[in-house]
Design an enzyme around this catalytic site. Structure first.
Site, short mmCIF file in Angstrom:
data_model
loop_
_atom_site.label_atom_id
_atom_site.label_comp_id
_atom_site.label_asym_id
_atom_site.label_seq_id
_atom_site.Cartn_x
_atom_site.Cartn_y
_atom_site.Cartn_z
N LYS A 1 75.76 65.04 -74.65
CA LYS A 1 74.56 65.52 -73.98
C LYS A 1 74.80 66.85 -73.28
CE LYS A 1 71.14 63.91 -70.57
NZ LYS A 1 70.77 62.78 -69.69
N GLU B 1 64.05 63.02 -65.92
CA GLU B 1 64.70 61.82 -65.40
C GLU B 1 64.31 61.48 -63.95
OE1 GLU B 1 68.77 62.65 -66.28
OE2 GLU B 1 68.49 62.37 -68.43
N ASP C 1 69.42 62.14 -58.56
CA ASP C 1 69.84 61.42 -59.76
C ASP C 1 71.22 61.91 -60.18
OD1 ASP C 1 70.11 60.13 -62.16
OD2 ASP C 1 68.46 61.14 -63.18
N ASP D 1 66.60 56.16 -72.03
CA ASP D 1 67.39 57.04 -71.17
C ASP D 1 68.62 57.44 -71.98
OD1 ASP D 1 68.91 58.36 -69.30
OD2 ASP D 1 69.31 56.60 -68.06
#
Length: 487
Positions: free
Chosen positions: A69, A146, A167, A6
């Site tokens: 990210k 994800e 999420d 992850d």
């Protein structure tokens, strides 16, 4: 062995399935299950990744990179010690750290991984993650969305279910609505934002604390990096505390020294005040959920299962969202910080054939298309299309004596168009105007990444399509590992 990674905005996690088919999170060299996704350049040759880097974020901001990210897949650059780094290069340093401690823990050289990405990531962002991993010798065997990973971590239900995965990570908010039945995970629609996460709540709380302190004392802490580091640490702890209590004290002694003596911060933060300060973010989250349900033409009472994922999903206001779904079974028992990595590990074991596989049907989050001669966007692969898939469109030339056709490829993302580059097909002959019949195939592979091929249907001539003017120039750019010692 294939591991699950992850790759998070604020923290990254690695997991694997052992010989007893149990999913385990791999601890790093400090014994922590979470590794902060922060990179600190100590000098031109040495970098720290993780906790030690996080401690330098505000003290030495010009040498520290966080939340990379959010920039991956863009043309953003970081200039550190007079050298420029692309986001995927910074990301590769994080992957290198994850690879190193995972290899040491497992006693093997880790070379393959299932890596998770937000479902809402566009093609450039997906390519950026793949490239970051590849740069340090990690073959991404599968890019797994994800929310899909979070659902996988909870196993396959016996009955048909409509599942909503929410999420909320440190830097992104991912929404996926899927249907599960008989070993099939079929995504119906996706939503969310790659610019909204737990760290945005920290920013608001830190701003509130700085303003309150200035109002009380007349001292402005916004330009003091050491004080700000303490403030961000304190508000992050307070945010976490409010997941379990209704109010908490934010105490930072000796935050400033004046002629009157030392000054301290001592403020009470309640859940009610938190919700008031962060009202705009909370409303945005609610709005994005409603948009996603509307897109699938489903009402909240049609949701059978609600999965919470991401560390920020612990916030009380977020958990209250379950009240919108009266018929939903709540799934939150797996640590939300780790559930995505654990789902990635399950997918890895499925690829290895060690766990019974399920069929995953993910969908394209943003339409793919081209610009026509009038600069209008022409859709080739529609948003919501299940991948892998292939779509073909015919192109021709617009001038006499032309031997090259150039097509600009874009991805429609909300109100804006994201440039993926220009693709060129070169022929061995020169055409008259409108003579060429070039079939350009747009193929979305198993990772949701675009691949392009082209054929002259009149001659059968097939050319390798070359991409230019893109973020990456993947087809012709060589990868060069950074010459840095990673600690």
């Amino acid at each position: 062995m294939i591991i699950g990674i992850d790759f998070g905005t604020t923290n990254s996690v690695v997991a694997y399935v052992d010989e007893n088919m149990k999913v385990n999170v791999i601890v790093n060299e400090r014994g922590s299950r979470l590794t902060p996704s922060v990179v600190y350049f100590k000098n031109e040759k040495q970098v720290f990744v993780g906790e030690m880097a996080k401690s330098q974020m505000l003290l030495k901001p010009s040498q520290t990179v966080s939340k990379v990210k959010r920039k991956i897949g863009t043309d953003h650059t970081y200039k550190i010690f007079n050298k420029e780094y692309k986001p995927y290069e910074i990301g590769s340093l994080i992957f290198s750290k994850l690879k190193k401690y995972s290899s040491e823990f497992l006693g093997i050289n880790v070379e393959k991984a299932v890596v998770t990405v937000p479902a809402y990531f566009d093609d450039n962002q997906r390519q950026g993650v793949i490239k970051a991993a590849k740069l340090v010798g990690i073959d991404v065997v599968k890019l797994l969305n994800e929310p899909t990973a979070a659902a996988l971590a909870y196993g396959v239900p016996n009955d048909e279910s409509t599942v909503l995965v929410l999420d909320l990570g440190g830097g992104t908010f991912d929404i996926t609505l899927m249907r599960q039945s008989n070993g099939l995970f079929e995504v119906l629609t996706t939503g969310g934002s790659t610019e909204l996460g737990g760290s945005d709540f920290d920013e608001i709380l830190a701003g509130w604390l700085v303003d309150e302190f200035q109002t009380d004392t007349g001292v402005d802490l916004s330009t003091d990096p050491i004080a700000l580091q303490q403030i961000y640490n304190a508000v992050e702890r307070a945010k976490i505390d409010l997941s379990n209590v209704n109010d908490t004290n934010v105490v930072i002694p000796y935050i400033a020294l004046t002629e009157r003596g030392p000054l301290h911060i001592n403020k009470i933060l309640t859940r009610e005040l938190f919700d008031s300060l962060c009202k705009n973010l909370i409303e945005k989250i609610d709005e994005l959920i409603d948009e996603t349900l509307s897109e699938a033409d489903l009402s909240p009472d049609q949701v059978n299962m609600l999965v919470f994922s991401g560390g920020a999903s612990r916030m009380p206001f977020f958990r209250k969202l379950s009240q919108k779904f009266p018929n939903a079974q709540i799934k939150a028992e797996i640590n939300p910080d780790e559930v995505v990595a654990m789902g990635a590990a399950v997918q890895a074991a499925m690829i290895e054939g060690r766990i019974k596989s399920v069929e995953l049907r993910d969908i394209l989050p943003h339409s793919l298309g081209v610009l026509d001669d009038d600069d209008n966007f022409v859709e080739i692969i529609k948003k919501g299309t299940i991948y892998p898939t292939v779509a073909t469109k015919m192109f021709t030339n617009t001038e006499d004596n032309q031997d090259t056709v150039t097509i600009q490829v874009l991805q429609e993302r909300g109100e804006k168009l994201v440039n993926l580059g220009k693709f060129h097909f070169k022929s061995s002959k020169k055409w008259k105007k409108n003579e060429a019949n070039i079939a350009v195939s747009f193929s979305l592979n198993n990772n949701g990444v675009l691949e392009v091929s082209a054929e002259d249907v009149d001659t059968g001539e097939v050319e390798e399509v070359v991409i230019t003017d893109s973020i990456f120039n993947y087809f012709d750019e060589e990868l060069h590992q950074l010459d840095l010692e990673i600690i």
